[in-house]
Design an enzyme around this catalytic site. Structure first.
Site, PDB file in Angstrom:
ATOM      1  N   GLY A   1       0.848  -1.246  -0.104  1.00 59.66           N
ATOM      2  CA  GLY A   1      -0.017  -0.043   0.016  1.00 59.66           C
ATOM      3  C   GLY A   1       0.992   1.268  -0.125  1.00 59.66           C
ATOM      4  O   GLY A   1       0.348   2.366   0.065  1.00 59.66           O
TER       5      GLY A   1
ATOM      6  N   GLU B   1       4.602  -6.567   2.509  1.00 58.69           N
ATOM      7  CA  GLU B   1       4.668  -7.105   1.166  1.00 58.69           C
ATOM      8  C   GLU B   1       4.179  -6.086   0.150  1.00 58.69           C
ATOM      9  O   GLU B   1       3.166  -5.493  -0.252  1.00 58.69           O
ATOM     10  CB  GLU B   1       3.358  -7.897   0.818  1.00 58.69           C
ATOM     11  CG  GLU B   1       3.230  -8.937   1.846  1.00 58.69           C
ATOM     12  CD  GLU B   1       1.873  -9.425   2.023  1.00 58.69           C
ATOM     13  OE1 GLU B   1       1.454 -10.707   2.421  1.00 58.69           O
ATOM     14  OE2 GLU B   1       0.722  -9.121   1.193  1.00 58.69           O
TER      15      GLU B   1
ATOM     16  N   GLY C   1       4.323  -3.932  -3.552  1.00 58.37           N
ATOM     17  CA  GLY C   1       4.201  -4.174  -4.813  1.00 58.37           C
ATOM     18  C   GLY C   1       4.472  -3.169  -5.528  1.00 58.37           C
ATOM     19  O   GLY C   1       5.780  -2.771  -6.111  1.00 58.37           O
ATOM     20  N   ARG C   2       3.721  -1.880  -5.494  1.00 52.63           N
ATOM     21  CA  ARG C   2       3.750  -0.679  -6.264  1.00 52.63           C
ATOM     22  C   ARG C   2       5.128  -0.030  -6.044  1.00 52.63           C
ATOM     23  O   ARG C   2       6.005   0.216  -6.982  1.00 52.63           O
ATOM     24  CB  ARG C   2       2.554   0.336  -6.029  1.00 52.63           C
ATOM     25  CG  ARG C   2       2.599   1.670  -6.881  1.00 52.63           C
ATOM     26  CD  ARG C   2       1.653   2.353  -6.399  1.00 52.63           C
ATOM     27  NE  ARG C   2       0.244   1.788  -6.150  1.00 52.63           N
ATOM     28  CZ  ARG C   2      -0.839   1.721  -7.232  1.00 52.63           C
ATOM     29  NH1 ARG C   2      -0.423   2.028  -8.376  1.00 52.63           N
ATOM     30  NH2 ARG C   2      -1.568   0.988  -6.871  1.00 52.63           N
TER      31      ARG C   2
ATOM     32  N   CYS D   1     -10.655   3.840 -30.104  1.00 52.41           N
ATOM     33  CA  CYS D   1     -11.768   4.623 -30.495  1.00 52.41           C
ATOM     34  C   CYS D   1     -12.653   4.840 -29.202  1.00 52.41           C
ATOM     35  O   CYS D   1     -13.806   4.304 -29.214  1.00 52.41           O
ATOM     36  CB  CYS D   1     -12.526   3.512 -31.441  1.00 52.41           C
ATOM     37  SG  CYS D   1     -11.714   2.966 -32.694  1.00 52.41           S
TER      38      CYS D   1
ATOM     39  N   TYR E   1       1.490  -2.158 -11.999  1.00 50.37           N
ATOM     40  CA  TYR E   1       0.226  -2.002 -12.302  1.00 50.37           C
ATOM     41  C   TYR E   1      -0.283  -1.316 -13.524  1.00 50.37           C
ATOM     42  O   TYR E   1      -0.788  -0.185 -13.596  1.00 50.37           O
ATOM     43  CB  TYR E   1      -0.874  -1.586 -11.128  1.00 50.37           C
ATOM     44  CG  TYR E   1      -0.559  -2.170  -9.703  1.00 50.37           C
ATOM     45  CD1 TYR E   1      -1.017  -3.447  -9.560  1.00 50.37           C
ATOM     46  CD2 TYR E   1       0.166  -1.513  -8.716  1.00 50.37           C
ATOM     47  CE1 TYR E   1      -0.884  -4.324  -8.490  1.00 50.37           C
ATOM     48  CE2 TYR E   1       0.127  -2.311  -7.530  1.00 50.37           C
ATOM     49  CZ  TYR E   1      -0.253  -3.655  -7.397  1.00 50.37           C
ATOM     50  OH  TYR E   1      -0.153  -4.327  -6.127  1.00 50.37           O
TER      51      TYR E   1
HETATM   52  C1  LIG Z   1      -2.716  -8.781  -0.071  1.00 52.11           C
HETATM   53  C2  LIG Z   1      -1.757  -7.941  -0.736  1.00 52.11           C
HETATM   54  N1  LIG Z   1      -0.635  -7.764  -0.323  1.00 52.11           N
HETATM   55  C3  LIG Z   1       0.258  -6.894  -1.277  1.00 52.11           C
HETATM   56  C4  LIG Z   1      -0.011  -6.042  -2.060  1.00 52.11           C
HETATM   57  C5  LIG Z   1       0.644  -5.074  -2.777  1.00 52.11           C
HETATM   58  O1  LIG Z   1      -0.127  -3.798  -2.419  1.00 52.11           O
HETATM   59  P1  LIG Z   1       0.910  -2.512  -3.092  1.00 52.11           P
HETATM   60  O2  LIG Z   1       1.052  -2.774  -4.531  1.00 52.11           O
HETATM   61  O3  LIG Z   1       0.107  -1.332  -2.842  1.00 52.11           O
HETATM   62  O4  LIG Z   1       2.125  -2.366  -2.133  1.00 52.11           O
HETATM   63  C6  LIG Z   1      -1.729  -6.242  -2.484  1.00 52.11           C
HETATM   64  C7  LIG Z   1      -2.210  -5.507  -3.589  1.00 52.11           C
HETATM   65  O5  LIG Z   1      -3.483  -5.542  -4.067  1.00 52.11           O
HETATM   66  C8  LIG Z   1      -2.561  -7.127  -1.960  1.00 52.11           C
HETATM   67  O6  LIG Z   1      -3.760  -7.654  -2.149  1.00 52.11           O
END
Ligand SMILES: Cc1ncc(COP(=O)(O)O)c(C=O)c1O
Length: 389
Positions: free
Chosen positions: A226, A260, A262-263, A338, A367
């Site tokens: 997040g 954890e 991601g972004r 389009c 993403y």
């Molecule tokens: C369970 C879980 N963990 C981690 C993430 C990674 O989140 P972020 O990309 O916002 O760091 C997500 C993203 O949807 C998630 O669903």
């Protein structure tokens, strides 16, 4: 020379530029920096959904402690490059995925509902095993003002905090699940580091309370991801140091903290690089139309925002007629689809943008390609290029 310049310099095609360019060295440096700033008790996982390309996973593999996966497909991708631990989450786990997770020995399965808990216990019993679980909680508190929220609001994710006591009581009666801890992923693209630290403190307090009340040895506290990218103002990024300091203060030998990401891990390593095909004026507004669009980079359409970008001027102009140009004015950058929704930049100022120039969309490593609707209109796909030093 940066990765995009390197790609453009070595490019041989005469077709308009359209590519995703990933800087793998930049990615490694960034991930190593994040990891080294965390307290030693905090485990550093990559949320694969942000970008599951094999070279990205391979680059991160030696650095991260594990991976968060959300499907059997993501599990396979991780297993192709790593033997490190996996946490399997998601609100719609099919039996075949649960079985695959058990067989591949995932470290923890997130459990998101009573029915899922019962199915998990049932499948584990049939397989003659016990599965370590994290109870995914949808907290009662609204923990941030972030872009997407999964806590304090009704969602399909996790167990309502008010239902945690009966949930734990039922899980404790089961002989094929083992409650290893709690999972709290609660927001997406949070830009407020202080709020993130307060959220982690809350997760730790709630977990400690449930551990004590139910006599659990459930030491894992997974705070999810997040952490945000400030697409609106990249000069004011999320204050990672504040979060890292906060985690150090909250670090304790009683708890196994997992983050954890991601972004925030992969966004900055990727650029979507496209050529301007046309520039025109329509109903008093300037438009630049690119080769490519939101079928390759869906995020600005999904979030109705201007994606951060910069212009790379290209001096070559091969036509014997006027080069369409917008100068010192606002421009909307649209794609080749389009639909008027195919917009990546909404009325932003440029010094100059001409047909034939290249536009680089930054922060396109997470993403971005993976969440986009590639097949719409059947245009050729972008090149996908991974640059190593
Ligand atoms: C369970 C879980 N963990 C981690 C993430 C990674 O989140 P972020 O990309 O916002 O760091 C997500 C993203 O949807 C998630 O669903």
């Amino acid at each position: 020379m940066n990765a995009v310049e390197h790609y453009l310099m070595n490019r041989t095609s005469d077709e308009p530029v359209c590519a995703y360019v990933y800087d793998l060295n930049g990615l490694r440096d960034h991930a190593e920096g994040l990891k080294s700033s965390l307290p030693s008790g905090c485990r550093f996982y990559y949320a694969v959904k942000a970008n599951s390309d094999q070279p990205i996973l391979e680059a991160l593999e030696p650095i991260v402690d594990g991976f968060e996966v959300a499907s059997a497909g993501e599990m396979d991708k991780v297993e192709a490059v790593s033997e490190k631990p996996m946490i399997f989450g998601g609100p719609s786990k099919k039996n075949v995925e649960i079985e695959a997770a058990i067989e591949s020995g995932v470290e923890y399965l997130n459990v998101e509902s009573f029915h899922e808990l019962r199915r998990l216990n049932f499948i584990a019993e049939q397989k003659g095993t016990t599965v370590p679980i994290l109870v995914r909680v949808n907290l009662s508190e609204n923990v941030s003002n972030s872009h997407l929220r999964m806590s304090g609001v009704p969602t399909q994710f996790g167990v309502d905090e008010r239902d945690i006591p009966p949930f734990l009581a039922e899980a404790l009666e089961m002989s094929h699940v083992d409650i290893a801890g709690f999972h709290f992923h609660a927001m997406s693209n949070n830009l407020d580091a202080e709020a993130h630290v307060a959220f982690v403190r809350l997760c730790l307090e709630k977990s400690a309370d449930w551990r004590e009340r139910f006599g659990l040895d459930a030491r894992v506290v997974d705070i999810g991801g997040g952490i945000g990218i400030n697409y609106w103002n990249p000069d004011e990024p999320f204050d990672w140091d504040t979060l890292a300091e906060g985690l150090k203060e909250l670090d304790s030998a009683d708890v196994e903290l997992i983050i954890e990401i991601g972004r925030y891990m992969t966004a900055a390593c990727g650029s979507y690089v496209t050529e301007v095909v046309d520039v025109k004026r329509n109903h008093g507004k300037n438009f630049a139309v690119i080769r490519g669009g939101t079928h390759h980079l869906r995020l600005p359409a999904a979030w109705k925002m201007s994606h951060p970008f910069h212009v790379l001027p290209v001096e070559e102009w091969s036509y014997p007629f006027l080069r369409p140009t917008v100068a010192r004015d606002e421009v909307t950058i649209a794609g080749e689809l389009c639909t008027p929704n195919d917009v990546l930049v909404r009325g932003e100022y440029v010094d100059e943008l001409r047909a034939g120039d290249v536009v680089v969309f930054e922060y396109a490593g997470a993403y971005a390609w993976t969440i986009s609707h590639h097949e719409f209109l059947s245009h050729p796909k972008p090149e996908i290029v991974y640059i190593e030093k």
